[in-house]
Scaffold this motif. Structure first.
Motif, PDB file in Angstrom:
ATOM      1  N   GLY A 261       8.820  -7.246  -1.144  1.00  0.00           N
ATOM      2  CA  GLY A 261      10.450  -6.370  -1.844  1.00  0.00           C
ATOM      3  C   GLY A 261      11.188  -7.114  -0.765  1.00  0.00           C
ATOM      4  O   GLY A 261      12.971  -6.794  -0.756  1.00  0.00           O
ATOM      5  N   TYR A 262      11.855  -7.948  -0.016  1.00  0.00           N
ATOM      6  CA  TYR A 262      12.727  -9.012   0.535  1.00  0.00           C
ATOM      7  C   TYR A 262      13.421  -9.127  -0.563  1.00  0.00           C
ATOM      8  O   TYR A 262      12.770 -10.147  -1.609  1.00  0.00           O
ATOM      9  N   SER A 263      15.092  -8.909  -0.343  1.00  0.00           N
ATOM     10  CA  SER A 263      15.900  -9.573  -1.003  1.00  0.00           C
ATOM     11  C   SER A 263      16.956 -10.158  -0.438  1.00  0.00           C
ATOM     12  O   SER A 263      17.668  -9.152   0.334  1.00  0.00           O
ATOM     13  N   ALA A 264      17.379 -10.971  -0.643  1.00  0.00           N
ATOM     14  CA  ALA A 264      18.326 -11.440   0.566  1.00  0.00           C
ATOM     15  C   ALA A 264      19.776 -11.110   0.312  1.00  0.00           C
ATOM     16  O   ALA A 264      20.860 -10.598   1.167  1.00  0.00           O
ATOM     17  N   ALA A 265      20.058  -9.849  -0.367  1.00  0.00           N
ATOM     18  CA  ALA A 265      21.382  -9.234  -1.137  1.00  0.00           C
ATOM     19  C   ALA A 265      20.743  -7.868   0.409  1.00  0.00           C
ATOM     20  O   ALA A 265      21.354  -7.451   0.718  1.00  0.00           O
ATOM     21  N   GLN A 266      20.262  -7.365  -0.346  1.00  0.00           N
ATOM     22  CA  GLN A 266      19.490  -5.793   0.370  1.00  0.00           C
ATOM     23  C   GLN A 266      18.226  -5.888   1.205  1.00  0.00           C
ATOM     24  O   GLN A 266      17.779  -5.155   1.868  1.00  0.00           O
ATOM     25  N   GLY A 267      17.565  -7.362   1.975  1.00  0.00           N
ATOM     26  CA  GLY A 267      17.352  -6.911   2.403  1.00  0.00           C
ATOM     27  C   GLY A 267      15.631  -6.295   2.324  1.00  0.00           C
ATOM     28  O   GLY A 267      15.466  -6.863   1.462  1.00  0.00           O
ATOM     29  N   PHE A 268      15.547  -5.715   3.518  1.00  0.00           N
ATOM     30  CA  PHE A 268      14.077  -5.427   3.236  1.00  0.00           C
ATOM     31  C   PHE A 268      14.614  -3.703   2.975  1.00  0.00           C
ATOM     32  O   PHE A 268      14.662  -2.731   4.314  1.00  0.00           O
ATOM     33  N   PHE A 269      14.420  -3.235   1.847  1.00  0.00           N
ATOM     34  CA  PHE A 269      14.726  -1.885   1.147  1.00  0.00           C
ATOM     35  C   PHE A 269      15.872  -1.341   1.076  1.00  0.00           C
ATOM     36  O   PHE A 269      16.029  -0.126   2.147  1.00  0.00           O
ATOM     37  N   GLY A 270      17.090  -2.136   1.520  1.00  0.00           N
ATOM     38  CA  GLY A 270      18.105  -1.783   2.192  1.00  0.00           C
ATOM     39  C   GLY A 270      18.612  -1.700   3.525  1.00  0.00           C
ATOM     40  O   GLY A 270      20.142  -1.644   4.044  1.00  0.00           O
ATOM     41  N   ALA A 271      17.390  -2.002   4.397  1.00  0.00           N
ATOM     42  CA  ALA A 271      17.825  -2.545   6.116  1.00  0.00           C
ATOM     43  C   ALA A 271      17.894  -3.480   5.988  1.00  0.00           C
ATOM     44  O   ALA A 271      16.892  -4.859   5.445  1.00  0.00           O
ATOM     45  N   SER A 272      18.854  -4.343   6.853  1.00  0.00           N
ATOM     46  CA  SER A 272      18.751  -5.609   7.734  1.00  0.00           C
ATOM     47  C   SER A 272      17.650  -6.371   7.862  1.00  0.00           C
ATOM     48  O   SER A 272      16.812  -5.330   8.319  1.00  0.00           O
TER      49      SER A 272
ATOM     50  N   THR B 202       0.781  -1.104   0.196  1.00  0.00           N
ATOM     51  CA  THR B 202       0.339   0.234   0.278  1.00  0.00           C
ATOM     52  C   THR B 202       0.726   1.376   0.090  1.00  0.00           C
ATOM     53  O   THR B 202       0.568   1.890  -0.339  1.00  0.00           O
ATOM     54  N   LEU B 203       1.655   1.086   0.656  1.00  0.00           N
ATOM     55  CA  LEU B 203       2.455   1.630   0.465  1.00  0.00           C
ATOM     56  C   LEU B 203       4.090   1.614  -0.250  1.00  0.00           C
ATOM     57  O   LEU B 203       4.623   2.582   0.169  1.00  0.00           O
ATOM     58  N   ARG B 204       4.055   1.010  -1.110  1.00  0.00           N
ATOM     59  CA  ARG B 204       5.238   1.247  -1.870  1.00  0.00           C
ATOM     60  C   ARG B 204       6.033   2.389  -2.339  1.00  0.00           C
ATOM     61  O   ARG B 204       7.576   2.295  -3.208  1.00  0.00           O
ATOM     62  N   ASP B 205       5.399   3.600  -2.313  1.00  0.00           N
ATOM     63  CA  ASP B 205       6.294   4.839  -3.553  1.00  0.00           C
ATOM     64  C   ASP B 205       7.075   5.624  -2.546  1.00  0.00           C
ATOM     65  O   ASP B 205       7.675   5.893  -3.075  1.00  0.00           O
ATOM     66  N   THR B 206       6.225   5.502  -0.634  1.00  0.00           N
ATOM     67  CA  THR B 206       7.130   6.084  -0.114  1.00  0.00           C
ATOM     68  C   THR B 206       8.690   5.412   0.785  1.00  0.00           C
ATOM     69  O   THR B 206       8.971   5.505   1.474  1.00  0.00           O
ATOM     70  N   LEU B 207       7.695   4.162   1.155  1.00  0.00           N
ATOM     71  CA  LEU B 207       8.355   2.700   2.081  1.00  0.00           C
ATOM     72  C   LEU B 207      10.188   2.665   1.056  1.00  0.00           C
ATOM     73  O   LEU B 207      10.914   2.543   2.417  1.00  0.00           O
ATOM     74  N   PRO B 208       9.998   2.577   0.377  1.00  0.00           N
ATOM     75  CA  PRO B 208      11.651   2.658   0.179  1.00  0.00           C
ATOM     76  C   PRO B 208      12.414   3.587   0.301  1.00  0.00           C
ATOM     77  O   PRO B 208      13.498   3.226   0.218  1.00  0.00           O
ATOM     78  N   LYS B 209      12.048   4.571   0.026  1.00  0.00           N
ATOM     79  CA  LYS B 209      12.656   5.917   0.155  1.00  0.00           C
ATOM     80  C   LYS B 209      12.511   6.176   1.668  1.00  0.00           C
ATOM     81  O   LYS B 209      13.924   6.993   2.271  1.00  0.00           O
ATOM     82  N   ASP B 210      12.089   5.523   2.497  1.00  0.00           N
ATOM     83  CA  ASP B 210      11.908   5.694   4.189  1.00  0.00           C
ATOM     84  C   ASP B 210      11.703   5.052   5.315  1.00  0.00           C
ATOM     85  O   ASP B 210      10.602   4.956   5.291  1.00  0.00           O
ATOM     86  N   VAL B 211      12.582   3.982   4.434  1.00  0.00           N
ATOM     87  CA  VAL B 211      12.262   2.822   5.905  1.00  0.00           C
ATOM     88  C   VAL B 211      11.737   3.282   7.536  1.00  0.00           C
ATOM     89  O   VAL B 211      10.335   2.829   7.462  1.00  0.00           O
ATOM     90  N   LYS B 212      12.219   3.638   8.144  1.00  0.00           N
ATOM     91  CA  LYS B 212      12.003   3.882   9.644  1.00  0.00           C
ATOM     92  C   LYS B 212      11.197   5.083   9.541  1.00  0.00           C
ATOM     93  O   LYS B 212       9.872   4.906  10.283  1.00  0.00           O
TER      94      LYS B 212
ATOM     95  N   THR C 143       3.450 -10.754  10.527  1.00  0.00           N
ATOM     96  CA  THR C 143       3.404 -11.657  10.871  1.00  0.00           C
ATOM     97  C   THR C 143       2.655 -12.539   9.482  1.00  0.00           C
ATOM     98  O   THR C 143       2.898 -14.092   9.367  1.00  0.00           O
ATOM     99  N   SER C 144       3.269 -11.550   8.798  1.00  0.00           N
ATOM    100  CA  SER C 144       3.003 -12.245   6.963  1.00  0.00           C
ATOM    101  C   SER C 144       3.962 -12.067   6.094  1.00  0.00           C
ATOM    102  O   SER C 144       4.597 -10.423   6.458  1.00  0.00           O
ATOM    103  N   ASN C 145       4.708 -12.539   5.679  1.00  0.00           N
ATOM    104  CA  ASN C 145       5.797 -11.548   4.623  1.00  0.00           C
ATOM    105  C   ASN C 145       5.281 -12.574   3.088  1.00  0.00           C
ATOM    106  O   ASN C 145       5.205 -13.805   2.844  1.00  0.00           O
ATOM    107  N   HIS C 146       5.109 -11.680   2.079  1.00  0.00           N
ATOM    108  CA  HIS C 146       4.705 -11.791   0.576  1.00  0.00           C
ATOM    109  C   HIS C 146       6.604 -11.850  -0.514  1.00  0.00           C
ATOM    110  O   HIS C 146       7.403 -11.156   0.018  1.00  0.00           O
ATOM    111  N   PHE C 147       6.577 -13.423  -0.802  1.00  0.00           N
ATOM    112  CA  PHE C 147       7.799 -13.359  -1.241  1.00  0.00           C
ATOM    113  C   PHE C 147       8.004 -13.982  -2.660  1.00  0.00           C
ATOM    114  O   PHE C 147       6.565 -14.574  -2.907  1.00  0.00           O
ATOM    115  N   ASP C 148       9.192 -13.580  -3.425  1.00  0.00           N
ATOM    116  CA  ASP C 148       9.183 -14.013  -4.590  1.00  0.00           C
ATOM    117  C   ASP C 148       9.184 -15.775  -4.936  1.00  0.00           C
ATOM    118  O   ASP C 148      10.413 -16.012  -4.783  1.00  0.00           O
ATOM    119  N   PHE C 149       8.705 -15.973  -5.216  1.00  0.00           N
ATOM    120  CA  PHE C 149       8.229 -17.771  -5.605  1.00  0.00           C
ATOM    121  C   PHE C 149       8.411 -18.085  -6.827  1.00  0.00           C
ATOM    122  O   PHE C 149       8.816 -19.451  -7.355  1.00  0.00           O
TER     123      PHE C 149
END
Length: 291
Positions: free
Chosen positions: A67-78, A39-49, A94-100
């Motif tokens: 948006g999780y990736s093994a290389a960058q975690g969640f938008f640069g946050a581990s 829902t907040l995809r436009d702002t979250l990657p720029k300012d996770v905290k 409580t739930s996570n959407h991962f790329d399958f």
């Protein structure tokens, strides 16, 4: 024999308990309100905290990640830093959407170990299949049966890791194959002990199907929901909850039949107003009218 004073005290306590009972019953029915962070995809990657602080301040208590990736975690946050940010704002993933898609394409489940580890660090309950691209999901009943087998395999890995696998739908799963469709094939061919379903209410209705009928046919399978409304003038658009065409009151009334344990508000990619303000508007409607 009870003295008059003792009788009055006991009677007063009993009446007090009766007066409080409805309050306790109401509290027991209250559910946590989650938000799918897409829902907040436009702002979250720029300012996770900062965005997670907005989510907590708005009154949400649970999130579903993307948006999780093994290389960058969640938008640069581990993963561990992301967990700390959630904790700081009274939030739980409580739930996570991962790329399958890579799992389906390559037939390897190695990446699932990373997903399970991440979900456990976050204290999650679910690993969720969010979307299978068209070239991988197939266009036949047999293709959906094969997909169900792969989902069961991942479901067993998740169970072994102390988690549950869930499958999130769009509308394409309702493509007809004779008397059945892709969604029913997945429901029938997946193991109930390994795989739950996260019903996206908008996409079920958008496909011309009725969530209540699915609850009746497959009771207890839909342990999570995505709650988003359908615009009154253009069904391709979402709307703030309560302003569109979906009858959420009748759906929430059957939460027990569904097996629903938690739900996530979501405004998808075709939704354009201010993201956090729109989410707050939907949150207020849910609190006042649905739980």
């Amino acid at each position: 024999m009870l003295k008059r004073r003792e009788f009055l005290i006991n009677a007063s306590l009993a009446l007090g308990a009766l007066a409080l009972a409805p309050t306790f019953a109401f509290e027991a029915k209250k559910r946590a309100i989650g938000i799918q962070l897409w829902t907040l995809r436009d702002t979250l990657p720029k300012d996770v905290k900062g965005v997670l602080a907005q989510v907590g301040k708005a009154g949400f208590t649970e999130v579903e990640t993307f948006g999780y990736s093994a290389a960058q975690g969640f938008f640069g946050a581990s993963v561990r830093d992301f967990k700390l940010m959630l904790d700081d704002n009274g939030l739980r993933a409580t739930s996570n959407h991962f790329d399958f898609n890579s799992i389906i394409k390559e037939g390897s489940t190695d990446v699932v170990k990373t997903y399970i580890e991440t979900a456990n660090v976050l204290g999650s309950e679910y690993v969720t299949v969010p979307y299978i691209v068209s070239e991988l999901r197939g266009t036949t009943a047999d293709a959906y049966k094969k997909l169900a087998m792969q989902i069961n395999k991942v479901g067993q890995l998740c169970k072994d890791g102390g988690l549950k696998l869930a499958y999130h739908n769009h509308d394409f799963e309702f493509t007809k194959f004779g008397a059945t469709n892709g969604y029913e094939i997945l429901l029938n061919e997946t193991d109930k002990s390994l795989v739950d379903f996260e019903m996206d209410l908008y996409w079920v209705v958008r496909s011309g199907n009725d969530p209540l009928q699915l609850f009746e046919k497959y009771p207890g399978r839909f342990t999570m929901w995505h709650v988003k409304d359908m615009d009154k003038t253009n069904p391709d658009w979402n709307a703030e909850i309560g302003t569109g065409t979906i009858d959420f009151k009748s759906i929430f009334a059957q939460a027990e039949l569904s097996g629903m344990k938690r739900f996530f508000l979501e405004h998808e990619s075709n939704y354009k107003p201010n993201p956090i303000e729109s989410a707050i508007s939907s949150l207020k409607y849910i609190k006042k009218n649905l739980i």
